[in-house]
Structures are given as structure tokens and as C-alpha cells.
Motif scaffolding. Structure first.
Motif, short mmCIF file in Angstrom:
data_model
loop_
_atom_site.label_atom_id
_atom_site.label_comp_id
_atom_site.label_asym_id
_atom_site.label_seq_id
_atom_site.Cartn_x
_atom_site.Cartn_y
_atom_site.Cartn_z
N THR A 205 3.66 -14.27 -8.26
CA THR A 205 4.99 -14.72 -7.86
C THR A 205 5.91 -14.87 -9.07
O THR A 205 7.12 -14.63 -8.97
CB THR A 205 4.92 -16.05 -7.08
OG1 THR A 205 4.19 -17.02 -7.83
CG2 THR A 205 4.22 -15.83 -5.73
N ALA A 206 5.34 -15.22 -10.22
CA ALA A 206 6.14 -15.29 -11.44
C ALA A 206 6.65 -13.92 -11.84
O ALA A 206 7.68 -13.79 -12.52
CB ALA A 206 5.32 -15.90 -12.58
N ALA A 207 5.93 -12.88 -11.41
CA ALA A 207 6.33 -11.49 -11.69
C ALA A 207 7.19 -10.92 -10.56
O ALA A 207 7.37 -9.71 -10.45
CB ALA A 207 5.10 -10.62 -11.90
N SER A 208 7.70 -11.82 -9.71
CA SER A 208 8.62 -11.47 -8.63
C SER A 208 7.98 -10.71 -7.47
O SER A 208 8.66 -9.99 -6.73
CB SER A 208 9.82 -10.66 -9.17
OG SER A 208 10.53 -11.42 -10.13
N VAL A 209 6.66 -10.87 -7.31
CA VAL A 209 6.00 -10.33 -6.12
C VAL A 209 6.13 -11.37 -5.02
O VAL A 209 5.63 -12.50 -5.17
CB VAL A 209 4.52 -10.02 -6.39
CG1 VAL A 209 3.83 -9.53 -5.10
CG2 VAL A 209 4.37 -8.98 -7.50
N PRO A 210 6.79 -11.06 -3.90
CA PRO A 210 6.98 -12.07 -2.84
C PRO A 210 5.64 -12.50 -2.25
O PRO A 210 4.79 -11.67 -1.95
CB PRO A 210 7.83 -11.33 -1.80
CG PRO A 210 8.41 -10.16 -2.52
CD PRO A 210 7.43 -9.78 -3.58
N ILE A 211 5.46 -13.80 -2.07
CA ILE A 211 4.20 -14.30 -1.52
C ILE A 211 3.98 -13.76 -0.11
O ILE A 211 2.84 -13.55 0.33
CB ILE A 211 4.17 -15.85 -1.54
CG1 ILE A 211 2.74 -16.36 -1.33
CG2 ILE A 211 5.12 -16.42 -0.51
CD1 ILE A 211 1.80 -16.12 -2.48
N GLY A 212 5.07 -13.47 0.61
CA GLY A 212 4.94 -12.93 1.96
C GLY A 212 4.41 -11.52 2.02
O GLY A 212 4.00 -11.06 3.09
N SER A 213 4.38 -10.84 0.88
CA SER A 213 3.84 -9.47 0.85
C SER A 213 2.38 -9.44 0.42
O SER A 213 1.79 -8.36 0.32
CB SER A 213 4.67 -8.60 -0.12
OG SER A 213 4.45 -9.00 -1.47
N ILE A 214 1.79 -10.60 0.18
CA ILE A 214 0.43 -10.67 -0.35
C ILE A 214 -0.56 -11.06 0.74
O ILE A 214 -0.35 -12.02 1.49
CB ILE A 214 0.35 -11.69 -1.51
CG1 ILE A 214 1.23 -11.23 -2.68
CG2 ILE A 214 -1.10 -11.87 -1.96
CD1 ILE A 214 1.32 -12.25 -3.80
N ALA A 215 -1.65 -10.30 0.83
CA ALA A 215 -2.80 -10.65 1.66
C ALA A 215 -3.98 -10.88 0.73
O ALA A 215 -3.98 -10.42 -0.42
CB ALA A 215 -3.11 -9.54 2.65
N VAL A 216 -4.99 -11.60 1.21
CA VAL A 216 -6.20 -11.81 0.40
C VAL A 216 -7.41 -11.27 1.14
O VAL A 216 -7.48 -11.30 2.37
CB VAL A 216 -6.39 -13.30 0.06
CG1 VAL A 216 -5.36 -13.75 -0.97
CG2 VAL A 216 -6.32 -14.18 1.30
N HIS A 217 -8.35 -10.78 0.36
CA HIS A 217 -9.52 -10.08 0.89
C HIS A 217 -10.75 -10.57 0.12
O HIS A 217 -11.03 -10.10 -0.98
CB HIS A 217 -9.32 -8.57 0.68
CG HIS A 217 -10.38 -7.71 1.25
ND1 HIS A 217 -10.14 -6.78 2.24
CD2 HIS A 217 -11.70 -7.58 0.96
CE1 HIS A 217 -11.26 -6.14 2.53
NE2 HIS A 217 -12.22 -6.61 1.75
N PHE A 218 -11.44 -11.55 0.70
CA PHE A 218 -12.55 -12.18 0.00
C PHE A 218 -13.90 -11.72 0.53
O PHE A 218 -14.09 -11.57 1.73
CB PHE A 218 -12.46 -13.71 0.11
CG PHE A 218 -11.25 -14.28 -0.57
CD1 PHE A 218 -11.06 -14.14 -1.94
CD2 PHE A 218 -10.27 -14.95 0.16
CE1 PHE A 218 -9.93 -14.65 -2.56
CE2 PHE A 218 -9.14 -15.47 -0.45
CZ PHE A 218 -8.97 -15.32 -1.82
N HIS A 219 -14.82 -11.53 -0.40
CA HIS A 219 -16.22 -11.31 -0.06
C HIS A 219 -16.96 -12.63 -0.28
O HIS A 219 -16.56 -13.44 -1.12
CB HIS A 219 -16.82 -10.19 -0.91
CG HIS A 219 -16.38 -8.83 -0.49
ND1 HIS A 219 -17.25 -7.83 -0.15
CD2 HIS A 219 -15.14 -8.31 -0.33
CE1 HIS A 219 -16.57 -6.74 0.19
NE2 HIS A 219 -15.28 -7.02 0.08
N ASP A 220 -18.01 -12.84 0.49
CA ASP A 220 -18.65 -14.16 0.51
C ASP A 220 -19.96 -14.19 -0.29
O ASP A 220 -20.86 -14.96 0.03
CB ASP A 220 -18.90 -14.57 1.97
CG ASP A 220 -18.81 -16.09 2.14
OD1 ASP A 220 -18.10 -16.73 1.34
OD2 ASP A 220 -19.44 -16.61 3.06
#
Length: 309
Positions: A205-220
């Protein structure tokens, strides 16, 4: 859901979109071939359970991912619903054309934050892979398609160790500048912890990437998927990638185990009073059905618990 109560926590969204990756990312590493009719029914069951985003298959050459060699057959046989998006992984312009010919409206490209994984997975450097994706993204956007950009190895790499946040930010911002409409941050080998998740989101977000455009993909892999997802949601993320029954892995990273299970995060989200539009009972039934076809029990804790109750 459950009869055990609901209580919200501060700082969480009212609703979350679950991007179901089971049909592509979940099945791609299965050694036993899964018939096309089972894949089609799997996708239909997921839609029946309320999913509005179902990653369906991949246009990668069958030599690299034999399990998804029937991509065109699956897409032709699938009864695609207007309210559901069916993203398809596309590696190059040829794959994009195949996808367009089949009426695909959402695609994804698969980049890496590290040189080691880029060379292993794509046989290219990070820069070369972005160069390959540039015309794919441009043409897709000109055709009106939505383009998701996966960034793998965002927190750790089996060859390089911990991955610095600026390294991820560099790849992510380049994908955005190329025209990607969404970024999915992948913890491919499951080594992230909540503090590092938030640190990377802050850097983006500091690099101006909107948080609304971000998804997360976690492995367990290390049991951190739910904690990491909760940290991301508290930081403004509203899209989480999960896989029905916790299926999945990565054929090019042996230390990558299953994705965060859809049912596990759904139990958590419903307990927090967060809307998803998903039906937990139908998802448990679907994952149990698929486990029968795969010949083993689902790794999802919630699937196992509810099947025994």
C-alpha cells in the motif's frame, strides 16, 4: 453453519469473497487422473454451494500439468452461470487465444517473486517472465477480460529462504502497471506468519497498490493459514483464495502442501459474522464426495469434524 454462536472482532470487513481454486490449483498436483466429468461436476457443486469465483483450469501445456490436459473439454462441457466467474490460468499468447476461443472472460497469469522459482516453474528469469506476460495482459484487457496476477513465493522460497518485501513489491507493481486488475499474494510453501503478512501489505500500500486489488493465497504447511488470513482481513483485504477440502500443492515446489481449506476459513468467517454467500453444509458434502473419488480423506479439519458429528 453452527449452533455455537457468532461474535465480531473490530477491524474486519462485513463481507469476504472466497476465490475457490480447488478445480485448478487443488487438483493440478494429483497423480491419479481425475476424469473430466468429475471435474465438471465438482465445479457445478461449488457453484451450487454459492461460489461466485471458481478458478476452473489451466491452459498450460499438458506436458507440464498432465492433470489439466482436458481443460478445453471441461470448459466446453461446463454450464457456465452468468453470476459466476470462471478464471483460467493462461501462460502465454497461445494459451490466451485458446481461452478466448472458449469464451473465457477472466484469466490469470502466474509470476514469481524469486528468481529460483521463476526458473523452476517458468524456465525464465523474473524479468523474462514479466516480458512474456506483457502482451498477454495487454491483449486480454483490450478484449475486455479481467486479469489476475499471481505472485508466488511472497514470504519464503525453498531455495532462497525468506523473501524481502521490496522484492515482492517490485514484481507486484510491475504486474499492476502491465494491466492486472487483481493481485493474489501466494505463500507457496506456507511459511508466512501474521506479522510478516501485515508487513508486506503495508509495503504494497505504501507503493500505491490499492488494498482492494489484493487477494491472499495461503498454504497451510505449518498450520498458519487461518491466522494469516485473519491478519490480512484485519488489514483491509477482502478476497481470500482457498481450496475445497484443503486440496492442493505445487508441482514445482515439493515443500508446498495443501491450500487453506475453504471449509476451515468459512467456519471462522461465519463465527465472526462475516458474509460470504457460501453454504458450509454443501461444501462439506462436495469435499467428501471428491475425497471419495480421490481415494483418501479430506485434509480439512472442518470437513472431518462435521462428517463425524
Amino acid at each position: 453453519m453452527t449452533d455455537y454462536g457468532t461474535e465480531r472482532l473490530p477491524g474486519l470487513p462485513e463481507a469476504v469473497t472466497i476465490c475457490e481454486v480447488g478445480p485448478r490449483d487443488g487438483l493440478q498436483n494429483e497423480s491419479t487422473p481425475v476424469p473430466a466429468d468429475v471435474k465438471v461436476e465438482f465445479i457445478e457443486r461449488l457453484a451450487d454451494a454459492g461460489h461466485t469465483v471458481i478458478e476452473t483450469t489451466s491452459m498450460v501445456h499438458p506436458r507440464w500439468v498432465p492433470q489439466l490436459a482436458d481443460a478445453e473439454e471441461v470448459l466446453r462441457r461446463l454450464d457456465r452461470r452468468p453470476a459466476v466467474r470462471y478464471p483460467v490460468l493462461v501462460p502465454n499468447l497461445r494459451g490466451l487465444q485458446r481461452a478466448l476461443d472458449l469464451g473465457v472472460t477472466d484469466i490469470a497469469v502466474f509470476a514469481s517473486a524469486t528468481e529460483s522459482f521463476a526458473k523452476t516453474n517458468l524456465n525464465r528469469t523474473v524479468a523474462e517472465s514479466l516480458e512474456m506476460f506483457a502482451p498477454v495482459i495487454t491483449q486480454a484487457r483490450e478484449t475486455g477480460l479481467q486479469v489476475r496476477g499471481y505472485v508466488s513465493m511472497c514470504w519464503g522460497d525453498p531455495w532462497e529462504g525468506a523473501v524481502p518485501a521490496p522484492q515482492v513489491v517490485d514484481v507486484a507493481t510491475k504486474l499492476i502497471s502491465l494491466g492486472c486488475t487483481e493481485l493474489s499474494l501466494g505463500d507457496t510453501i506456507g511459511v508466512a506468519t501474521p506479522g510478516r503478512v501485515v508487513a508486506l501489505l503495508n509495503a504494497l500500500t505504501a507503493a500505491s497498490v490499492p488494498i482492494g486489488s489484493i487477494a491472499v493465497h495461503f498454504h497451510d504447511t505449518y498450520g498458519q493459514g487461518l491466522a494469516n488470513a485473519l491478519a490480512a482481513l484485519q488489514h483491509g483485504v477482502t478476497t481470500v483464495d482457498t481450496s475445497a477440502g484443503g486440496l492442493g500443492g505445487c508441482p514445482y515446489a515439493n515443500s508446498a502442501t495443501g491450500n487453506l481449506a475453504t471449509e476451515d476459513i468459512l467456519w471462522q468467517l461465519e463465527g465472526l459474522g462475516i458474509r460470504t454467500g457460501l453454504n458450509l453444509t454443501k461444501l462439506v458434502e462436495t469435499s467428501s464426495w471428491l475425497a471419495g473419488h480421490l481415494g483418501r480423506e479430506s485434509p480439512s479439519s472442518v470437513v472431518r469434524a462435521l462428517r463425524k458429528s
